[in-house]
Scaffold this motif. Sequence first.
Motif, PDB file in Angstrom:
ATOM      1  N   ARG A  71       0.853  -1.202   0.000  1.00  0.00           N
ATOM      2  CA  ARG A  71       0.000   0.000   0.000  1.00  0.00           C
ATOM      3  C   ARG A  71       0.884   1.246   0.000  1.00  0.00           C
ATOM      4  O   ARG A  71       1.874   1.314   0.724  1.00  0.00           O
ATOM      5  N   ALA A  73       0.964   5.797  -1.190  1.00  0.00           N
ATOM      6  CA  ALA A  73       0.280   7.016  -1.609  1.00  0.00           C
ATOM      7  C   ALA A  73       1.246   7.804  -2.482  1.00  0.00           C
ATOM      8  O   ALA A  73       2.460   7.781  -2.266  1.00  0.00           O
ATOM      9  N   SER A  89      -3.553  13.530  -5.476  1.00  0.00           N
ATOM     10  CA  SER A  89      -2.995  12.536  -4.566  1.00  0.00           C
ATOM     11  C   SER A  89      -3.753  11.235  -4.790  1.00  0.00           C
ATOM     12  O   SER A  89      -4.952  11.251  -5.071  1.00  0.00           O
ATOM     13  N   THR A  91      -4.100   6.951  -3.624  1.00  0.00           N
ATOM     14  CA  THR A  91      -3.744   5.788  -2.822  1.00  0.00           C
ATOM     15  C   THR A  91      -3.848   4.583  -3.732  1.00  0.00           C
ATOM     16  O   THR A  91      -4.680   4.545  -4.648  1.00  0.00           O
TER      17      THR A  91
END
Length: 167
Positions: A71, A73, A89, A91
């Motif tokens: 995971r 960002a 932005s 994720t």
Amino acid sequence: MTGPPAERLDRRTAAAIVELLGRERLMTLACRRADGWPHATTVGYLNQGLDLYFIVARSSHKFANLHADPRAAAAIRTTTTRGDPVGVSMTGRVDEVLDPAVVQRLNLLVAERYPQVHVYCPSANAVAVMHFRPVAISVNCLTHGRSEVQTFRLEADDLVAAGSPPP
């Protein structure tokens, strides 16, 4: 993600985001370190649709961190011709690109997109090509001096419609 439910990404917004990604070259990538603290660094990237590709050293903390927890960002900022700051932005999840045909295709895209850049090609397995596939995107812009953020959730067909390779 917390806050109000995210909207599904529409084609017009996806096209604007892809255009922004294609204009820029640097992103801040954040992942989780082994001790739980965030690790953010700036890396160069290449986009294909909404998907981002970047290179990291196999000996780096970033490589180890992303293998332990995929995971991540990403944040990319640009300035429009009017001067209003615009940011995206995302994720998503990161995995290593292991298919030599995909790596070759990406190398050709880099040479085509950035002909003025002399590509440094380390020998052997010193670097890894990484693939960031977003699951949510937040678009941030300034309108009349106020920051506005809109968040979109992504599904596989949204990514393909925006020019990303199929999963």
